[in-house]
Motif scaffolding. Structure first.
Motif, PDB file in Angstrom:
ATOM      1  N   GLN A  74      -9.898   1.355   0.206  1.00  0.00           N
ATOM      2  CA  GLN A  74      -8.930   0.269   0.089  1.00  0.00           C
ATOM      3  C   GLN A  74      -9.627  -1.052  -0.237  1.00  0.00           C
ATOM      4  O   GLN A  74      -9.117  -1.852  -1.017  1.00  0.00           O
ATOM      5  CB  GLN A  74      -8.093   0.149   1.358  1.00  0.00           C
ATOM      6  CG  GLN A  74      -6.870  -0.703   1.165  1.00  0.00           C
ATOM      7  CD  GLN A  74      -5.857  -0.525   2.283  1.00  0.00           C
ATOM      8  OE1 GLN A  74      -5.997   0.323   3.151  1.00  0.00           O
ATOM      9  NE2 GLN A  74      -4.830  -1.338   2.252  1.00  0.00           N
ATOM     10  N   ILE A  89      -2.446  -0.539  -5.544  1.00  0.00           N
ATOM     11  CA  ILE A  89      -3.431  -0.471  -4.458  1.00  0.00           C
ATOM     12  C   ILE A  89      -3.408   0.908  -3.810  1.00  0.00           C
ATOM     13  O   ILE A  89      -4.448   1.463  -3.467  1.00  0.00           O
ATOM     14  CB  ILE A  89      -3.220  -1.606  -3.417  1.00  0.00           C
ATOM     15  CG1 ILE A  89      -4.344  -1.640  -2.388  1.00  0.00           C
ATOM     16  CG2 ILE A  89      -1.888  -1.495  -2.710  1.00  0.00           C
ATOM     17  CD1 ILE A  89      -5.627  -2.212  -2.872  1.00  0.00           C
ATOM     18  N   GLY A  90      -2.236   1.495  -3.668  1.00  0.00           N
ATOM     19  CA  GLY A  90      -2.113   2.819  -3.077  1.00  0.00           C
ATOM     20  C   GLY A  90      -2.718   3.910  -3.951  1.00  0.00           C
ATOM     21  O   GLY A  90      -3.443   4.786  -3.469  1.00  0.00           O
ATOM     22  N   PHE A 146       0.807  -1.208   0.000  1.00  0.00           N
ATOM     23  CA  PHE A 146       0.000   0.000   0.000  1.00  0.00           C
ATOM     24  C   PHE A 146       0.854   1.278   0.000  1.00  0.00           C
ATOM     25  O   PHE A 146       0.590   2.192  -0.743  1.00  0.00           O
ATOM     26  CB  PHE A 146      -0.949  -0.007   1.200  1.00  0.00           C
ATOM     27  CG  PHE A 146      -1.779   1.228   1.302  1.00  0.00           C
ATOM     28  CD1 PHE A 146      -2.896   1.381   0.508  1.00  0.00           C
ATOM     29  CD2 PHE A 146      -1.423   2.248   2.171  1.00  0.00           C
ATOM     30  CE1 PHE A 146      -3.668   2.537   0.578  1.00  0.00           C
ATOM     31  CE2 PHE A 146      -2.189   3.396   2.254  1.00  0.00           C
ATOM     32  CZ  PHE A 146      -3.311   3.540   1.456  1.00  0.00           C
ATOM     33  N   ALA A 178     -10.565  -0.853  -3.966  1.00  0.00           N
ATOM     34  CA  ALA A 178      -9.353  -1.011  -4.768  1.00  0.00           C
ATOM     35  C   ALA A 178      -8.872  -2.458  -4.757  1.00  0.00           C
ATOM     36  O   ALA A 178      -8.518  -3.018  -5.797  1.00  0.00           O
ATOM     37  CB  ALA A 178      -8.258  -0.079  -4.248  1.00  0.00           C
ATOM     38  N   SER A 179      -8.888  -3.061  -3.596  1.00  0.00           N
ATOM     39  CA  SER A 179      -8.453  -4.449  -3.463  1.00  0.00           C
ATOM     40  C   SER A 179      -9.352  -5.390  -4.251  1.00  0.00           C
ATOM     41  O   SER A 179      -8.873  -6.284  -4.966  1.00  0.00           O
ATOM     42  CB  SER A 179      -8.441  -4.832  -1.978  1.00  0.00           C
ATOM     43  OG  SER A 179      -8.113  -6.178  -1.816  1.00  0.00           O
ATOM     44  N   THR A 217      -6.557   3.502  -4.094  1.00  0.00           N
ATOM     45  CA  THR A 217      -7.129   3.938  -2.823  1.00  0.00           C
ATOM     46  C   THR A 217      -7.115   5.458  -2.725  1.00  0.00           C
ATOM     47  O   THR A 217      -8.114   6.070  -2.321  1.00  0.00           O
ATOM     48  CB  THR A 217      -6.369   3.304  -1.636  1.00  0.00           C
ATOM     49  OG1 THR A 217      -6.449   1.881  -1.743  1.00  0.00           O
ATOM     50  CG2 THR A 217      -6.944   3.745  -0.304  1.00  0.00           C
ATOM     51  N   GLN A 218      -6.009   6.069  -3.112  1.00  0.00           N
ATOM     52  CA  GLN A 218      -5.903   7.525  -3.106  1.00  0.00           C
ATOM     53  C   GLN A 218      -6.984   8.147  -3.984  1.00  0.00           C
ATOM     54  O   GLN A 218      -7.621   9.127  -3.613  1.00  0.00           O
ATOM     55  CB  GLN A 218      -4.510   7.947  -3.596  1.00  0.00           C
ATOM     56  CG  GLN A 218      -4.280   9.424  -3.664  1.00  0.00           C
ATOM     57  CD  GLN A 218      -4.119  10.066  -2.301  1.00  0.00           C
ATOM     58  OE1 GLN A 218      -4.001   9.395  -1.282  1.00  0.00           O
ATOM     59  NE2 GLN A 218      -4.130  11.376  -2.275  1.00  0.00           N
ATOM     60  N   GLN A 265     -11.086   5.671   4.140  1.00  0.00           N
ATOM     61  CA  GLN A 265      -9.859   4.939   3.793  1.00  0.00           C
ATOM     62  C   GLN A 265     -10.141   3.443   3.692  1.00  0.00           C
ATOM     63  O   GLN A 265      -9.696   2.787   2.758  1.00  0.00           O
ATOM     64  CB  GLN A 265      -8.786   5.220   4.853  1.00  0.00           C
ATOM     65  CG  GLN A 265      -7.496   4.458   4.657  1.00  0.00           C
ATOM     66  CD  GLN A 265      -6.598   5.067   3.616  1.00  0.00           C
ATOM     67  OE1 GLN A 265      -6.713   6.238   3.294  1.00  0.00           O
ATOM     68  NE2 GLN A 265      -5.695   4.271   3.086  1.00  0.00           N
ATOM     69  N   GLU A 266     -10.906   2.921   4.637  1.00  0.00           N
ATOM     70  CA  GLU A 266     -11.192   1.482   4.658  1.00  0.00           C
ATOM     71  C   GLU A 266     -12.032   1.068   3.444  1.00  0.00           C
ATOM     72  O   GLU A 266     -11.749   0.053   2.806  1.00  0.00           O
ATOM     73  CB  GLU A 266     -11.918   1.096   5.951  1.00  0.00           C
ATOM     74  CG  GLU A 266     -11.096   1.288   7.207  1.00  0.00           C
ATOM     75  CD  GLU A 266     -11.033   2.747   7.680  1.00  0.00           C
ATOM     76  OE1 GLU A 266     -11.924   3.570   7.312  1.00  0.00           O
ATOM     77  OE2 GLU A 266     -10.086   3.075   8.408  1.00  0.00           O
ATOM     78  N   CYS A 286     -10.402   7.879  -2.140  1.00  0.00           N
ATOM     79  CA  CYS A 286     -10.521   8.519  -0.819  1.00  0.00           C
ATOM     80  C   CYS A 286     -10.907   9.988  -0.898  1.00  0.00           C
ATOM     81  O   CYS A 286     -11.440  10.529   0.059  1.00  0.00           O
ATOM     82  CB  CYS A 286      -9.189   8.438  -0.079  1.00  0.00           C
ATOM     83  SG  CYS A 286      -8.965   6.945   0.855  1.00  0.00           S
TER      84      CYS A 286
END
Length: 151
Positions: free
Chosen positions: A97, A72-73, A65, A100-101, A76-77, A93-94, A80
């Motif tokens: 992520q 994934i980072g 991450f 994205a995952s 997620t960014q 954030q959760e 978010c």
């Protein structure tokens, strides 16, 4: 293949579309010709979007991450923060992520390639939207575009 992708679309797009325009298109890869930029360009062109050549940013599909250029980072960014106002939140954030995952898990991890049209706050437009962040991901069998744009 299509059942997993359709389920992701059904699970996430209603939530994502509350604060942005989101496109999620997918299909079978077929015969991939050229490098990652060529593959991404071929897919977005087929969807009626603008190819951007070597301006696709290759992301680390297996990176942790917090590592540089981690898929994934970056995903997620993107999820978010409000696409039009990055100082405003979008998903937690959760949740970001998790989304994205789940997107990355649609593909075979051993052959996954992920590219983005945005790097360090700048982007190479493919859709004509004022603000966008697009990801093309593919493995040996499948390809998908995850495109976030302002309303």
């Amino acid at each position: 293949m299509s059942e997993r992708f359709a389920r992701f679309k059904e699970d996430w797009l209603p939530t994502l579309r509350t604060d942005a325009s989101v496109a999620f298109e997918y299909g079978q890869l077929g015969v991939a010709k050229g490098n990652h930029c060529d593959v991404a360009d071929g897919f977005v062109k087929m969807l009626g979007l603008k190819p951007i050549g070597f301006n696709w940013e290759l992301l680390d599909a297996t990176g942790d991450f917090g590592s540089a250029r981690s898929a994934i980072g970056e995903l997620t960014q993107a999820l978010c923060h409000d696409i039009a106002n990055p100082s405003a939140p979008w998903l937690t954030q959760e949740a970001a992520q998790l989304c994205a995952s789940q997107f990355l898990q649609l593909f075979d991890a051993g052959s996954l390639t992920v590219v983005a049209n945005r790097y360090d706050g700048l982007w190479n437009p493919i859709s004509g939207a004022a603000i966008e962040w697009g990801f093309v991901s593919f493995d040996q069998n499948n390809i998908a575009l995850f495109l976030l744009t302002d309303r």
